[in-house]
Design a protein around this motif. Structure first.
Motif, mmCIF file in Angstrom:
data_model
loop_
_atom_site.group_PDB
_atom_site.id
_atom_site.type_symbol
_atom_site.label_atom_id
_atom_site.label_comp_id
_atom_site.label_asym_id
_atom_site.label_seq_id
_atom_site.Cartn_x
_atom_site.Cartn_y
_atom_site.Cartn_z
ATOM 1 N N GLU A 1 0.822 -1.224 0.000
ATOM 2 C CA GLU A 1 0.000 0.000 0.000
ATOM 3 C C GLU A 1 0.852 1.268 0.000
ATOM 4 O OE1 GLU A 1 0.076 -1.627 4.240
ATOM 5 O OE2 GLU A 1 -0.420 -2.466 2.292
ATOM 6 N N ARG A 2 2.168 1.136 0.180
ATOM 7 C CA ARG A 2 3.062 2.298 0.138
ATOM 8 C C ARG A 2 3.972 2.255 -1.095
ATOM 9 N NH1 ARG A 2 4.067 1.068 6.099
ATOM 10 N NH2 ARG A 2 6.079 0.320 5.382
ATOM 11 N N ASN A 3 3.555 1.531 -2.150
ATOM 12 C CA ASN A 3 4.337 1.454 -3.395
ATOM 13 C C ASN A 3 4.361 2.801 -4.076
ATOM 14 O OD1 ASN A 3 5.270 -1.163 -3.485
ATOM 15 N ND2 ASN A 3 3.402 -1.975 -4.368
ATOM 16 N N GLY A 4 5.302 3.080 -4.944
ATOM 17 C CA GLY A 4 6.575 2.532 -5.215
ATOM 18 C C GLY A 4 7.596 2.914 -4.149
ATOM 19 N N VAL A 5 8.554 2.059 -4.030
ATOM 20 C CA VAL A 5 9.612 2.202 -3.026
ATOM 21 C C VAL A 5 10.930 2.491 -3.751
ATOM 22 C CG1 VAL A 5 10.870 1.050 -1.182
ATOM 23 C CG2 VAL A 5 8.415 0.628 -1.473
ATOM 24 N N ARG A 6 11.560 3.609 -3.406
ATOM 25 C CA ARG A 6 12.844 3.996 -4.019
ATOM 26 C C ARG A 6 13.946 3.903 -2.979
ATOM 27 N NH1 ARG A 6 12.441 9.295 -6.899
ATOM 28 N NH2 ARG A 6 11.583 7.915 -8.490
ATOM 29 N N LEU A 7 15.047 3.250 -3.366
ATOM 30 C CA LEU A 7 16.218 3.120 -2.501
ATOM 31 C C LEU A 7 17.361 3.942 -3.083
ATOM 32 C CD1 LEU A 7 16.122 -0.750 -1.950
ATOM 33 C CD2 LEU A 7 15.101 1.032 -0.530
ATOM 34 N N THR A 8 18.022 4.726 -2.229
ATOM 35 C CA THR A 8 19.145 5.563 -2.638
ATOM 36 C C THR A 8 20.287 5.375 -1.648
ATOM 37 O OG1 THR A 8 17.589 7.199 -3.503
ATOM 38 C CG2 THR A 8 19.854 7.916 -3.221
ATOM 39 N N LEU A 9 21.494 5.221 -2.182
ATOM 40 C CA LEU A 9 22.688 5.099 -1.356
ATOM 41 C C LEU A 9 23.512 6.376 -1.441
ATOM 42 C CD1 LEU A 9 23.750 1.496 -2.334
ATOM 43 C CD2 LEU A 9 23.124 2.245 -0.036
ATOM 44 N N ALA A 10 24.098 6.772 -0.315
ATOM 45 C CA ALA A 10 24.995 7.930 -0.277
ATOM 46 C C ALA A 10 26.272 7.524 0.449
ATOM 47 C CB ALA A 10 24.338 9.100 0.441
ATOM 48 N N PHE A 11 27.399 7.998 -0.062
ATOM 49 C CA PHE A 11 28.710 7.667 0.509
ATOM 50 C C PHE A 11 29.483 8.948 0.762
ATOM 51 C CE2 PHE A 11 27.452 4.165 -2.228
ATOM 52 C CZ PHE A 11 27.661 3.069 -1.423
ATOM 53 N N ASP A 12 30.125 9.048 1.924
ATOM 54 C CA ASP A 12 31.035 10.138 2.250
ATOM 55 C C ASP A 12 32.431 9.542 2.326
ATOM 56 O OD1 ASP A 12 28.983 12.024 2.464
ATOM 57 O OD2 ASP A 12 28.627 11.504 4.560
ATOM 58 N N MET A 13 33.352 10.132 1.569
ATOM 59 C CA MET A 13 34.707 9.583 1.467
ATOM 60 C C MET A 13 35.660 10.268 2.450
ATOM 61 S SD MET A 13 34.460 7.247 -0.599
ATOM 62 C CE MET A 13 32.967 6.714 -1.350
ATOM 63 N N PRO A 14 36.734 9.576 2.826
ATOM 64 C CA PRO A 14 37.726 10.189 3.715
ATOM 65 C C PRO A 14 38.434 11.340 3.014
ATOM 66 C CG PRO A 14 38.519 8.075 2.916
ATOM 67 C CD PRO A 14 37.104 8.218 2.430
#
Length: 164
Positions: free
Chosen positions: A44-57
Motif C-alpha cells: 500500500e506504500r508502493n513505489g519504493v525507491r532506494l538511494t545510497l549515499a557515501f562520504d569519502m575520507p
C-alpha cells in the motif's frame, strides 16, 4: 520529488560474512558486505525507491568503487543492481539503487556487497528509503513536450516573419 522519506539507515559495519534473520550465514567471496538491513515494506506504500549515499575520507586517491545492492522479498531478489561510484577524497557520492513495487507486506532484506577490494573506503554509507513514489503520467509528459516544441516553432516562425 514525489513520495516521502520513511527511513534513513547508516551502513557502518563491514564483514566477509553475516548471520541473516533466518539463522543462515551469508558469505561474500568478492569482498566485504555491510550488515544486512531489515526494511518494513508494504504494497500500500508502493513505489519504493532506494538511494545510497557515501562520504569519502579526506585523504586518498580518486578511485572507482563497485557495489552490488540487493533487496530480497522473502528469499527472492526483488531488486538487484550493480553500482560503480567514481569517488575522490573528501567527496560525497550518491546513487539511486532503483524503484520497485513491493508485492508482499513485511520485512525485506537489503544487502550491500562490495565487489572487489575498495580503493577508497567510505567513512559513512547511508541508505535512504522513500515510499509512495508516483510515476509521471506519460500522456501528460508527451503533451507538455509537444506544447514546448509548438511554442518554439511559433516563436521561430514569428522571428522569420519579422526578418523579411
Amino acid at each position: 520529488m514525489s513520495g516521502r522519506t520513511t527511513g534513513t539507515f547508516a551502513l557502518d559495519e563491514r564483514a566477509d560474512r553475516w548471520a541473516l534473520p533466518d539463522g543462515s550465514i551469508q558469505r561474500f567471496r568478492s569482498g566485504l558486505a555491510y550488515r544486512p538491513l531489515l526494511l518494513d515494506l508494504h504494497p500500500e506504500r508502493n513505489g519504493v525507491r532506494l538511494t545510497l549515499a557515501f562520504d569519502m575520507p579526506a585523504e586518498g586517491n580518486p578511485a572507482v568503487n563497485r557495489y552490488q545492492a540487493t533487496l530480497f522479498e522473502l528469499d527472492h531478489p526483488l531488486l538487484q543492481r550493480e553500482l560503480s561510484m567514481d569517488v575522490g577524497p573528501g567527496a560525497s557520492a550518491s546513487a539511486r539503487v532503483g524503484t520497485v513495487q513491493v508485492h508482499t507486506p513485511g520485512e525485506h532484506l537489503f544487502v550491500l556487497e562490495e565487489l572487489g577490494a575498495q580503493a577508497l573506503t567510505p567513512v559513512r554509507a547511508t541508505l535512504t528509503v522513500r515510499e509512495e513514489i508516483e510515476r509521471p503520467s506519460m500522456p501528460v509528459v508527451w503533451a507538455g513536450v509537444a506544447m514546448v516544441l509548438a511554442g518554439v516553432g511559433w516563436m521561430t516562425y514569428r522571428l522569420l516573419l519579422r526578418a523579411t
